[in-house]
Design a protein around this motif. Structure first.
Motif, short mmCIF file in Angstrom:
data_model
loop_
_atom_site.label_atom_id
_atom_site.label_comp_id
_atom_site.label_asym_id
_atom_site.label_seq_id
_atom_site.Cartn_x
_atom_site.Cartn_y
_atom_site.Cartn_z
N ASP A 32 5.47 10.60 4.86
CA ASP A 32 6.51 9.77 4.55
C ASP A 32 5.67 8.79 3.39
N ASN A 33 6.80 8.47 2.63
CA ASN A 33 6.10 7.59 1.40
C ASN A 33 6.07 6.29 2.02
N MET A 34 5.13 5.46 1.61
CA MET A 34 4.66 4.11 1.95
C MET A 34 4.81 2.97 1.00
N GLY A 35 4.99 1.92 1.61
CA GLY A 35 5.01 0.55 0.46
C GLY A 35 4.51 -0.56 1.12
N TRP A 36 3.94 -1.29 0.14
CA TRP A 36 3.49 -2.96 0.52
C TRP A 36 4.66 -3.84 -0.15
N PHE A 37 4.97 -4.52 0.59
CA PHE A 37 5.90 -5.61 0.26
C PHE A 37 5.29 -7.21 0.41
N ARG A 38 5.67 -8.11 0.28
CA ARG A 38 5.24 -9.35 0.49
C ARG A 38 6.25 -10.54 0.13
N GLN A 39 6.13 -11.48 0.96
CA GLN A 39 7.11 -12.73 1.24
C GLN A 39 6.34 -13.92 1.18
N ALA A 40 6.51 -14.80 0.35
CA ALA A 40 5.86 -16.22 0.17
C ALA A 40 7.03 -17.04 0.86
N PRO A 41 6.62 -18.20 1.15
CA PRO A 41 7.63 -19.29 1.89
C PRO A 41 8.60 -19.54 0.79
N ASP A 56 0.16 11.67 -4.72
CA ASP A 56 0.03 12.14 -5.99
C ASP A 56 0.54 10.94 -7.01
N ASN A 57 1.56 9.99 -6.50
CA ASN A 57 2.13 9.17 -7.28
C ASN A 57 1.97 7.69 -6.85
N THR A 58 1.39 6.78 -7.36
CA THR A 58 1.16 5.31 -6.78
C THR A 58 2.04 4.24 -7.83
N TYR A 59 2.51 3.40 -7.39
CA TYR A 59 3.23 2.30 -8.17
C TYR A 59 2.72 1.00 -7.80
N TYR A 60 2.80 0.19 -9.06
CA TYR A 60 2.26 -1.32 -8.80
C TYR A 60 3.54 -2.24 -9.27
N ALA A 61 3.61 -3.44 -8.89
CA ALA A 61 4.36 -4.48 -9.38
C ALA A 61 3.55 -5.04 -10.45
N THR A 69 -5.03 -2.07 -5.46
CA THR A 69 -4.96 -0.58 -5.11
C THR A 69 -4.37 0.00 -3.98
N ILE A 70 -3.57 0.81 -4.03
CA ILE A 70 -2.83 1.46 -2.71
C ILE A 70 -3.27 2.82 -2.47
N SER A 71 -3.94 3.08 -1.33
CA SER A 71 -4.43 4.37 -0.84
C SER A 71 -4.03 4.82 0.59
N ARG A 72 -4.13 5.90 0.78
CA ARG A 72 -3.76 6.37 2.04
C ARG A 72 -4.68 7.68 2.77
N ASP A 73 -4.86 7.36 4.00
CA ASP A 73 -5.68 8.49 4.72
C ASP A 73 -4.69 8.94 5.89
#
Length: 128
Positions: A32-41, A56-61, A69-73
C-alpha cells in the motif's frame, strides 16, 4: 478489518519536534502507498506527505518541505512522520491514510479521495 492507528501527537512549542506513527493492520501494508493529511479547525483536510509502497518515492506539501520527513517500516506495518521546526500553523489533527496501490497514485497522491482507509487522527498543537 482494516485499522490505522495514529499516535505521537501532542502539545509542543514552536520550533520543536514530534514524530507521528501510524500502525496498520488488516491490509497488505507492504503493497500500500501511504499518506499523511491534516485538518485544522474550520479548514478542509489537506495533504501533508506521501510515500510509495516500496519507499522509493516520497512527496511533500510545499508548506512542510524541508521540515517534515515521511518514512515507513514494512516489517512493522508502520508509517512515520517526523516533524521538525514546528510552527503554530502546523496545528491540526493529523490522519494517516492507505491507498491500495491504485493506478496513477503517483499523479494523484495529494487527493484525499484516492485513499481507501483512514485512521482516527492524532492532535498536534504547536504553541507560539
Amino acid at each position: 478489518q482494516v485499522q490505522l492507528v495514529e499516535s505521537g501527537g501532542g502539545l509542543v512549542q514552536a520550533g520543536g519536534s514530534l514524530r507521528l506513527s501510524c500502525v496498520a493492520s488488516g491490509l497488505p501494508f507492504s503493497r500500500d502507498n501511504m499518506g499523511w493529511f491534516r485538518q485544522a479547525p474550520g479548514k478542509e483536510r489537506e495533504f501533508v506527505a506521501a510515500i510509495s509502497w516500496n519507499a522509493d518515492n516520497t512527496y511533500y506539501a510545499d508548506s512542510v518541505k524541508g521540515r517534515f520527513t515521511i518514512s515507513r517500516d514494512n516489517n512493522q506495518n508502520t508509517v512515520f512522520l517526523r516533524m521538525n521546526s514546528l510552527k503554530p500553523e502546523d496545528t491540526a489533527v493529523y490522519y494517516c491514510a492507505a491507498d491500495a496501490n491504485s493506478r496513477g497514485w503517483n499523479l494523484r497522491f495529494r487527493r484525499s479521495d484516492v485513499y481507501d482507509d483512514w485512521g482516527q487522527g492524532t492532535q498536534v498543537t504547536v504553541s507560539s
